[in-house]
Design an enzyme around this catalytic site. Structure first.
Site, PDB file in Angstrom:
ATOM      1  N   LYS A 147      20.753 -50.171   2.745  1.00  0.00           N
ATOM      2  CA  LYS A 147      21.147 -51.359   2.728  1.00  0.00           C
ATOM      3  C   LYS A 147      22.712 -51.743   2.340  1.00  0.00           C
ATOM      4  O   LYS A 147      23.635 -50.937   2.763  1.00  0.00           O
ATOM      5  CB  LYS A 147      20.331 -52.357   1.881  1.00  0.00           C
ATOM      6  CG  LYS A 147      18.837 -52.020   2.086  1.00  0.00           C
ATOM      7  CD  LYS A 147      18.315 -52.461   3.493  1.00  0.00           C
ATOM      8  CE  LYS A 147      16.832 -51.763   3.803  1.00  0.00           C
ATOM      9  NZ  LYS A 147      15.768 -52.203   2.651  1.00  0.00           N
TER      10      LYS A 147
ATOM     11  N   ARG B 192      18.382 -27.709  -1.221  1.00  0.00           N
ATOM     12  CA  ARG B 192      17.513 -28.831  -1.778  1.00  0.00           C
ATOM     13  C   ARG B 192      17.699 -28.904  -3.144  1.00  0.00           C
ATOM     14  O   ARG B 192      17.488 -30.056  -3.927  1.00  0.00           O
ATOM     15  CB  ARG B 192      16.144 -28.434  -1.572  1.00  0.00           C
ATOM     16  CG  ARG B 192      15.008 -29.196  -2.302  1.00  0.00           C
ATOM     17  CD  ARG B 192      13.741 -29.142  -1.660  1.00  0.00           C
ATOM     18  NE  ARG B 192      13.191 -27.747  -1.521  1.00  0.00           N
ATOM     19  CZ  ARG B 192      12.885 -26.787  -2.175  1.00  0.00           C
ATOM     20  NH1 ARG B 192      13.166 -26.921  -3.469  1.00  0.00           N
ATOM     21  NH2 ARG B 192      12.597 -25.437  -1.703  1.00  0.00           N
TER      22      ARG B 192
HETATM   23  C1  LIG Z   1      14.712 -51.702   2.360  1.00  0.00           C
HETATM   24  C2  LIG Z   1      14.332 -51.623   0.683  1.00  0.00           C
HETATM   25  C3  LIG Z   1      13.680 -50.663   0.278  1.00  0.00           C
HETATM   26  C4  LIG Z   1      13.036 -49.181   0.853  1.00  0.00           C
HETATM   27  O1  LIG Z   1      13.998 -48.792   1.133  1.00  0.00           O
HETATM   28  P1  LIG Z   1      14.234 -47.652   2.583  1.00  0.00           P
HETATM   29  O2  LIG Z   1      15.544 -47.122   2.606  1.00  0.00           O
HETATM   30  O3  LIG Z   1      13.962 -48.502   3.649  1.00  0.00           O
HETATM   31  O4  LIG Z   1      13.044 -46.625   2.242  1.00  0.00           O
HETATM   32  C5  LIG Z   1      12.912 -50.706  -1.344  1.00  0.00           C
HETATM   33  N1  LIG Z   1      13.551 -51.750  -2.059  1.00  0.00           N
HETATM   34  C6  LIG Z   1      14.283 -52.956  -1.261  1.00  0.00           C
HETATM   35  C7  LIG Z   1      14.462 -54.023  -2.172  1.00  0.00           C
HETATM   36  C8  LIG Z   1      14.591 -52.864  -0.064  1.00  0.00           C
HETATM   37  O5  LIG Z   1      15.241 -53.800   0.624  1.00  0.00           O
END
Ligand SMILES: *Cc1c(COP(=O)(O)O)cnc(C)c1O
Length: 381
Positions: A195, A46
């Site tokens: 992403k 952690r």
């Molecule tokens: C998807 C997204 C998030 C959240 O991220 P997670 O990995 O789904 O928790 C935050 N900001 C933006 C711009 C996103 O596209």
């Protein structure tokens, strides 16, 4: 080192015991000590794990920061920044945010006595008027989702520096290939690494990069003390993704520009939202603070303004996949009002301009010709 070299080598060293070029997945919770408190820098995963360290060093390198931190999701990364605050502190946030960020601010942290102001970051007078002695954080996302609104990072940074307030930028859509918030004056960069950094739609992960060691240390303490760290397997996947980030974003941007220009000319399309188009209201900010392209995210509405037309289009795409999320190598199409932004109340959606005939595309790295042909057949179906 320049950016393309950093994606591959930034913060990376062959693994010392074997010379492995890629860090092994250190699938372990704990580390042997030779005497109580005497160890090789790792005690418990952690606090730190070597695979995660390799990713965190890569993150710091590509975002030009002092310290990178990897989290179990993008929202966990955002949550960690909010943990630097106390009751009665105030946050000024952009009025068009990722839905989950808005939900965390307005439903979770406002219950803990933190006050949030949501403002159009291009209304500078309004923005400046919201600062007071309790203001501790400014939170910006640029470009935003799904309207591709931009905020002028350098201009806001000037203000936050003057007021001595932390400035965090969600850089998920642009990635450091296109935009470097820390160089423009921000203190913290946040990513949903789910992403573009991961880039292959196979992991949920988040990241923070702090400009200074001091901020990095505070964030690391909050992360260690509350626990939302990224596991070694997922850290490995994100690190692997980063090694081709420059190649992917270049193609995402080329294809995004082509798709946006194609849609803008199409008689069945009313409006296209893409920062790389001259018609985009924030195109000048985009040219000033983004470089090497404008990314792969494109939204558009239909000339008919009919929700049914957007649904029919989404039922008929073949190369594009109808799915939530974005930033992977494959092209995805999404209906914000019915899918990603369904939790935003209808009147709020209207106010923001997320209409019921809006489609959001995450343009992938396929051949542009196949993508354009797919859009053409789906628009004509
Ligand atoms: C998807 C997204 C998030 C959240 O991220 P997670 O990995 O789904 O928790 C935050 N900001 C933006 C711009 C996103 O596209």
């Amino acid at each position: 080192m320049k950016f393309n070299t950093k994606t591959i080598h930034g913060g990376q060293h062959p693994e010392p015991s074997t010379g492995a070029v890629m860090p092994p997945v250190f699938q372990t919770s704990t580390f042997a000590q030779s005497s109580p408190g005497v160890h090789k820098g790792y005690e418990y995963s952690r606090a730190a794990n070597p695979t995660r360290t390799a990713l965190e060093d890569a993150l710091a390198s590509i975002e030009n920061g002092a310290r990178g931190l990897a989290f179990s999701s993008g929202l966990a990364a955002t949550d960690c920044v909010l943990k630097l605050l106390k009751p009665n502190d105030e946050v000024i946030a952009m009025d068009d945010l990722y839905g989950g960020t808005y939900r965390m601010f307005s439903k979770v942290y406002s219950e803990f006595g933190i006050k949030f102001h949501f403002v159009d970051m291009n209304d500078f007078e309004k923005l400046e008027s919201l600062f007071n002695e309790n203001t501790k954080l400014v939170w910006v996302e640029t470009p935003t989702n799904p309207l591709m609104k931009l905020a002028d990072i350098a201009k806001i940074a000037e203000l936050t520096k003057k007021k001595n307030v932390l400035f965090a930028v969600d850089n998920t859509f642009a990635t450091p290939y296109l935009q470097n918030p820390l160089d423009l004056g921000a203190d913290i960069v946040m990513h949903s690494a789910t992403k573009y950094l991961g880039g292959h739609s196979d992991v949920i992960a988040g990241a923070l990069v702090a400009k200074t060691e001091e901020i990095g240390e505070k964030l690391h303490f909050a992360q260690f003390a509350t626990g939302a760290t990224l596991g070694p397997n997922d850290a490995y996947l994100v690190l692997r993704g980063i090694k081709t980030l420059h190649l992917r974003i270049q193609r995402h941007s080329e294809n995004g520009q082509k798709v946006a220009e194609y849609l803008e000319k199409h008689p069945k399309v009313k409006r296209v939202y893409y920062p790389g188009l001259e018609s985009h209201p924030n195109h000048e900010i985009a040219k000033k603070q983004m470089h090497g392209g404008f990314g792969g995210m494109v939204s558009f509405t239909f000339a008919s303004e009919k929700k049914e037309d957007s649904i029919k289009f989404l039922e008929n795409v073949k190369v594009f996949t109808l799915a939530e999320s974005l930033g992977g190598v494959e092209s995805l199409a999404n209906h914000p009002a019915l899918m990603t932004h369904a939790s935003v109340p209808e009147d709020k959606r209207k106010e923001l301009g997320i209409t019921d005939d809006m489609v959001r595309l995450s343009v992938g790295v396929e051949d542009a010709e196949d993508l354009l042909n797919d859009l053409e057949q789906a628009l004509n179906s």
